[in-house]
Scaffold this motif. Structure first.
Motif, mmCIF file in Angstrom:
data_model
loop_
_atom_site.group_PDB
_atom_site.id
_atom_site.type_symbol
_atom_site.label_atom_id
_atom_site.label_comp_id
_atom_site.label_asym_id
_atom_site.label_seq_id
_atom_site.Cartn_x
_atom_site.Cartn_y
_atom_site.Cartn_z
ATOM 1 N N LEU A 1 -7.806 -12.937 31.344
ATOM 2 C CA LEU A 1 -8.697 -11.932 30.785
ATOM 3 C C LEU A 1 -7.919 -10.779 30.180
ATOM 4 O O LEU A 1 -6.972 -10.264 30.785
ATOM 5 N N TYR A 2 -8.287 -10.369 28.961
ATOM 6 C CA TYR A 2 -7.710 -9.257 28.194
ATOM 7 C C TYR A 2 -6.406 -9.615 27.477
ATOM 8 O O TYR A 2 -5.940 -8.856 26.634
ATOM 9 N N ASP A 3 -5.758 -10.721 27.820
ATOM 10 C CA ASP A 3 -4.524 -11.077 27.139
ATOM 11 C C ASP A 3 -4.846 -11.545 25.727
ATOM 12 O O ASP A 3 -5.949 -12.025 25.452
ATOM 13 N N TYR A 4 -3.857 -11.431 24.802
ATOM 14 C CA TYR A 4 -4.118 -11.798 23.409
ATOM 15 C C TYR A 4 -4.046 -13.314 23.252
ATOM 16 O O TYR A 4 -3.040 -13.933 23.597
ATOM 17 N N PRO A 5 -5.116 -13.955 22.728
ATOM 18 C CA PRO A 5 -5.198 -15.413 22.767
ATOM 19 C C PRO A 5 -4.800 -16.153 21.492
ATOM 20 O O PRO A 5 -4.880 -17.375 21.452
ATOM 21 N N LEU A 6 -4.387 -15.444 20.442
ATOM 22 C CA LEU A 6 -4.115 -16.113 19.170
ATOM 23 C C LEU A 6 -2.620 -16.391 19.047
ATOM 24 O O LEU A 6 -1.802 -15.466 19.115
ATOM 25 N N TYR A 7 -2.264 -17.652 18.869
ATOM 26 C CA TYR A 7 -0.858 -18.041 18.762
ATOM 27 C C TYR A 7 -0.574 -18.511 17.341
ATOM 28 O O TYR A 7 -1.382 -19.207 16.720
ATOM 29 N N THR A 8 0.612 -18.147 16.825
ATOM 30 C CA THR A 8 1.002 -18.487 15.462
ATOM 31 C C THR A 8 1.969 -19.664 15.470
ATOM 32 O O THR A 8 3.055 -19.585 16.046
ATOM 33 N N TYR A 9 1.566 -20.749 14.843
ATOM 34 C CA TYR A 9 2.450 -21.894 14.661
ATOM 35 C C TYR A 9 3.146 -21.741 13.309
ATOM 36 O O TYR A 9 2.652 -22.196 12.282
ATOM 37 N N GLY A 10 4.307 -21.095 13.335
ATOM 38 C CA GLY A 10 5.096 -20.916 12.119
ATOM 39 C C GLY A 10 6.329 -21.784 12.133
ATOM 40 O O GLY A 10 7.298 -21.516 11.419
ATOM 41 N N PHE A 11 6.327 -22.825 12.942
ATOM 42 C CA PHE A 11 7.489 -23.692 13.117
ATOM 43 C C PHE A 11 7.021 -25.135 13.253
ATOM 44 O O PHE A 11 5.842 -25.413 13.505
ATOM 45 N N SER A 12 7.952 -26.058 13.109
ATOM 46 C CA SER A 12 7.674 -27.466 13.378
ATOM 47 C C SER A 12 8.112 -27.770 14.801
ATOM 48 O O SER A 12 9.240 -27.454 15.198
ATOM 49 N N GLY A 13 7.213 -28.367 15.567
ATOM 50 C CA GLY A 13 7.552 -28.668 16.940
ATOM 51 C C GLY A 13 6.315 -28.775 17.808
ATOM 52 O O GLY A 13 5.176 -28.778 17.324
#
Length: 697
Positions: free
Chosen positions: A621-633
C-alpha cells in the motif's frame, strides 16, 4: 410503479452481495491499477491511495452527497454523478443501493466495485470533542526497501579513505518511511510522515535529527459553517488546475472523464512528494450557497542556484530551477540544493453554488527568496523569470440534465499571459458518452503549480482540441478512445521550430462473464522533434504506435490469472525500432485467509529507450506501482501479504530484473545497469521491500 421494480432489483442485488469481501488494500490496488494502466501521466499514488482509503472508511451517502463530492469521488465517473443527481431530482432519495442498476451509466460490474465506498445511511453522528480520541482510529505504517547489488554511489562511499573528493551517496542504500495517521469519522484527520530516500544520511551528516523529510498535517471539516481547516502541510487545487494546483492529476486516457479536473479546494497533504505541498494554514467557510476560503504558506524548497561573488555574503542569489517535485539529497551537490529558496504564498477563493452547478474565482501571490532565471535556451525565451508573480482565475462547472459543462480562464502576471480550457461531458444515450476539450495556453503562461489538461506536462505553449468517446453496443462489449490534435505556437524542448502533433487511442473491451474479461488497445502518437542537420537542427516527425492485448480470468474466488502481450514501433527519419513485452500474473487471495500472494514473470525486448513499455505491478500500500521496461530481459516479482491479526498487516515483496547481455559483451561483469552514481555492475538487480501497518480502532 417504482416499488415494483425495486423489489426485483433487490432480488437481483442478492447476487451482487454474494461476492466475497475484499480487503481495503485489494480495493485500493484495484482502482490504482485501473487509473495507472489507463493513463499516460504521472500521478501522486500516495495521495490517491490515501483518498481511496478515506472513502473506504467513510462511505459516501448517495442521498446526501453534493455535486462536488460526487464529481470528486475517484470511483464515480462524471456521467454516473450526473445520473445520480438527475435521479434524486426526479424520484427523491434512493431506497436501495441496487436502485443504481436503473441508471444508464451503471453496469452490474460497476455497482459491485463501488459498493464498499457508498451508503444510504442517514445516521449523522454529531461532532463531540470528548469522543474524538475515544472513538478515533490510529494507524502506524513503515516501509523499508533496498536494492542489490550496491550502486556506484554507495560503493564509493564505502571507500572514501581512498578518494574523499569523489562524489558519492552520503547515506545507506536503504529507503525508509514512517507514517502515523489519526482519523475521527469525517471530521478530524491528522498525521506525521517521515522519509529517507536511498543514499540519504540518517541521524548523521546533514540529517542529525533523523529523516531527511518530515511532514505534519491537521484537517478539520464539516463542522457547522466551517467547511475545512488545515494546519501544517496541505494542498490546494481549484477549477481545472490552471491557476493553482499543487497536486498531480490524470491526463489523457481511455477513461474519457479524466479530461475533466474535479478539484474542490483545500485538502490534507498525506503524500511523501517533497516540495509539492503548501505549509502554513488554510480555512474555508460555507455560508448558504457561498463558499469562501483563504490560505498562507511559508516554507523552503529545493532549487539549483548559481554561485556569485559580488554579493556581500557570497550567497547564491539566482535560481535556475525550482524543484517542486524533487527531494533527493544524497550527494554533496544535492545537499547544497536542499531548501535554498524561501517560498511565501498567500491567496483566497470564492465559489457561488447554483442549483445547476457553481462559479468560482481564485487568486494567489507567490514570492520567492531568490530570483528564478530559466535555462538559457531558445524554447525558454518567453518563460517566467523573476522572484514574484500572481495568478487569477475564474472557473465554472455546470450540470444540465445529461451534460456537464466546465472550464477555467486564468491570468498570470508575467507578460499578462492567459490560459484557458473549456470542455463538456455529454451522455447522448445509455450506449454512448462523449467528451470534448478545447485548450489554449499562452507561451508565457506561468506553469508553476499548474496542472492543466493537455499533451505536455506544462500548461503553456499549447493549443489543442480533444474528443473522447465510449460506445456500448452490447452488455459484453464496449468501444472507447479519443483523438487529440495539438500544436505549439512557440519552440519547445527538443523542437527548435513551431511544431504540431496528434494522438489517437482506441480500445475494445469484452466481458462475457464475471470471471473473464479482455481488451485490445491501439495507440498512435505523431510529434515533431529535432534531428541533427549540417549547421542547425532540423525538425522531423516521429511516430510511436502501441498495441496491447490483455486478458484476465478468475479460476475461482481465490485465484485470478492475468496475461498481457504488448508491442510497439518507433519510427524517426525512416528508421524504425521495435519493442515487445509479455507477462503472466497469478493472484491468490483466499477468503478470510491470513496470507495473500501475487506474482509475475515477464519478458521484454526493447531495441531503444523510445520503445519503453510501462506496466502496473502489485506493490504494498502507497508504494509506486508503475515499472518501466526500458531494457531487454526478464523480470519476476512476488508480493506476499500476511495478516496475523485484524490490526496488523505485513507485506514482503521480492523483485529481480535480469537484463539480456549483448553478444558483443565478452564477460558479464563488464555489463552494468543504470548510469552515474546509480549504476550497478552486472546484469541483475534485485529489490527487497518490507512494509508493516498496525491499526488501532
Amino acid at each position: 410503479m417504482r416499488f415494483s421494480w425495486l423489489i426485483f432489483l433487490l432480488l437481483l442485488g442478492s447476487s451482487i452481495s454474494s461476492l466475497y469481501a475484499q480487503t481495503d488494500n485489494a480495493l485500493v490496488n484495484e482502482y490504482i491499477e485501473r487509473y495507472i494502466e489507463n493513463s499516460i501521466d504521472q500521478i501522486d499514488i500516495q495521495q490517491f491511495a490515501s483518498d481511496m482509503l478515506y472513502f473506504f472508511d467513510n462511505p459516501i451517502n448517495l442521498n446526501k452527497a453534493t455535486a462536488d463530492v460526487l464529481f470528486a469521488a475517484p470511483f464515480i465517473t462524471s456521467f454516473q454523478a450526473l445520473d445520480i443527481l438527475n435521479h434524486r431530482k426526479k424520484f427523491g432519495d434512493f431506497l436501495s443501493l441496487y436502485e443504481l442498476q436503473v441508471l444508464e451509466s451503471f453496469t452490474t460490474s460497476d455497482i459491485q466495485t463501488i459498493l464498499p465506498f457508498i451508503t444510504l445511511s442517514n445516521a449523522v453522528i454529531p461532532f463531540d470533542m470528548k469522543d474524538v480520541f475515544h472513538n478515533g482510529s490510529h494507524q502506524f505504517m513503515s516501509l523499508a526497501e533496498t536494492n542489490r547489488p550496491k550502486n556506484k554511489g554507495t560503493l564509493i562511499a564505502d571507500t572514501l579513505a581512498v578518494d574523499r573528493s569523489a562524489s558519492h551517496y552520503a547515506g545507506s542504500p536503504i529507503y525508509n518511511n514512517l507514517r502515523y495517521r489519526f482519523d475521527y469519522k469525517r471530521y478530524i484527520s491528522m498525521g506525521i510522515n517521515a522519509e529517507k530516500d536511498a543514499g540519504e544520511s540518517f541521524f548523521s551528516g546533514n540529517n542529525p535529527k533523523g529523516y531527511d523529510y518530515y511532514s505534519f498535517y491537521f484537517e478539520a471539516k464539516n463542522l457547522g459553517k466551517l467547511k475545512t481547516l488545515h494546519l501544517g502541510d496541505f494542498q490546494a487545487n481549484f477549477g481545472q488546475g490552471l491557476t493553482l494546483s499543487t497536486g498531480l492529476a490524470f491526463g489523457k486516457s481511455s477513461i474519457i472523464t479524466n479530461s475533466k479536473r474535479n478539484f474542490s479546494g483545500f485538502g490534507a497533504y498525506r503524500s511523501l512528494r517533497e516540495n509539492a505541498y503548501l505549509r502554513g494554514g488554510a480555512i474555508a467557510f460555507q455560508v448558504k450557497n457561498i463558499e469562501l476560503g483563504a490560505f498562507v504558506s511559508s516554507k523552503n524548497i529545493d532549487g539549483n542556484a548559481v554561485e556569485t561573488t559580488d554579493t556581500i555574503d557570497n550567497e547564491p542569489d539566482i535560481t535556475t530551477t525550482i524543484q517542486e517535485d524533487g527531494g533527493l539529497h544524497r550527494t554533496p551537490n544535492e545537499i547544497v540544493d536542499k531548501h535554498i529558496i524561501h517560498d511565501f504564498q498567500t491567496g483566497s477563493y470564492a465559489v457561488l453554488k447554483l442549483p445547476f452547478g457553481k462559479i468560482g474565482a481564485v487568486h494567489y501571490t507567490r514570492k520567492l527568496g531568490r530570483a528564478f532565471i530559466p535555462t538559457d535556451r531558445p524554447d525558454n525565451a518567453f518563460s517566467f523569470s523573476g522572484s514574484q508573480y500572481s495568478k487569477t482565475g475564474t472557473y465554472y462547472d455546470f450540470a444540465i440534465k445529461n451534460i456537464n459543462i466546465y472550464g477555467e480562464v486564468s491570468y498570470s502576471s508575467f507578460e499578462n499571459a492567459i490560459a484557458q480550457v473549456h470542455g463538456a461531458l455529454i451522455g447522448l444515450s445509455k450506449n454512448a458518452d462523449f467528451s470534448v476539450v478545447y485548450r489554449n495556453y499562452d507561451k508565457s503562461f506561468i506553469t508553476l503549480q499548474s496542472n492543466g489538461f493537455g499533451e505536455n506536462s506544462k500548461a503553456a505553449n499549447e493549443n489543442g482540441f480533444y474528443v473522447g468517446f465510449m460506445l456500448r453496443p452490447s452488455k459484453q462489449i464496449s468501444v472507447l478512445g479519443y483523438y487529440d490534435l495539438f500544436k505549439s505556437p512557440w519552440l519547445r524542448f527538443q523542437a527548435d521550430a513551431l511544431s504540431s502533433g496528434e494522438d489517437i487511442w482506441a480500445e475494445i473491451n469484452y466481458k462475457p462473464s464475471r470471471s473473464f474479461s479482455a481488451y485490445y488497445r491501439y495507440r498512435n502518437e505523431q510529434k515533431q522533434i529535432n534531428i541533427n542537420g549540417e549547421k542547425i537542427n532540423k525538425l522531423a516527425s516521429y511516430s510511436l504506435t502501441r498495441h496491447r492485448i490483455h486478458m484476465s480470468y478468475s479460476l475461482s474466488r481465490s485465484i485470478e490469472l492475468r496475461n498481457r502481450i504488448e508491442w510497439n514501433s518507433y519510427t524517426l527519419n525512416r528508421e524504425t525500432s521495435l519493442g515487445s513485452f509479455i507477462y503472466q500474473d497469478i493472484v491468490y487471495k483466499p477468503l478470510f485467509a491470513k496470507v495473500e500472494c501475487s506474482g509475475r514473470i515477464a519478458y521484454a525486448q526493447i531495441e531503444r529507450f523510445a520503445n519503453r513499455i510501462y506496466a502496473f505491478e502489485q506493490v504494498p500500500l502507497y508504494d509506486y506501482p508503475l515499472y518501466t521496461y526500458g531494457f531487454s530481459g526478464a523480470r519476476v516479482f512476488l508480493l506476499t501479504r500476511f495478516r496475523p491479526t485484524s490490526e496488523l498487516d505485513i507485506w514482503f515483496r521480492y523483485a529481480i530484473s535480469r537484463h539480456d547481455v549483448p553478444l558483443n559483451t565478452l564477460r558479464t561483469p563488464t555489463y552494468s545497469i543504470g548510469s552515474g552514481l546509480d549504476e550497478t555492475m552486472g546484469n541483475n538487480r534485485q529489490t527487497f521491500t518490507l512494509q508493516v501497518r498496525y491499526k488501532i480502532k
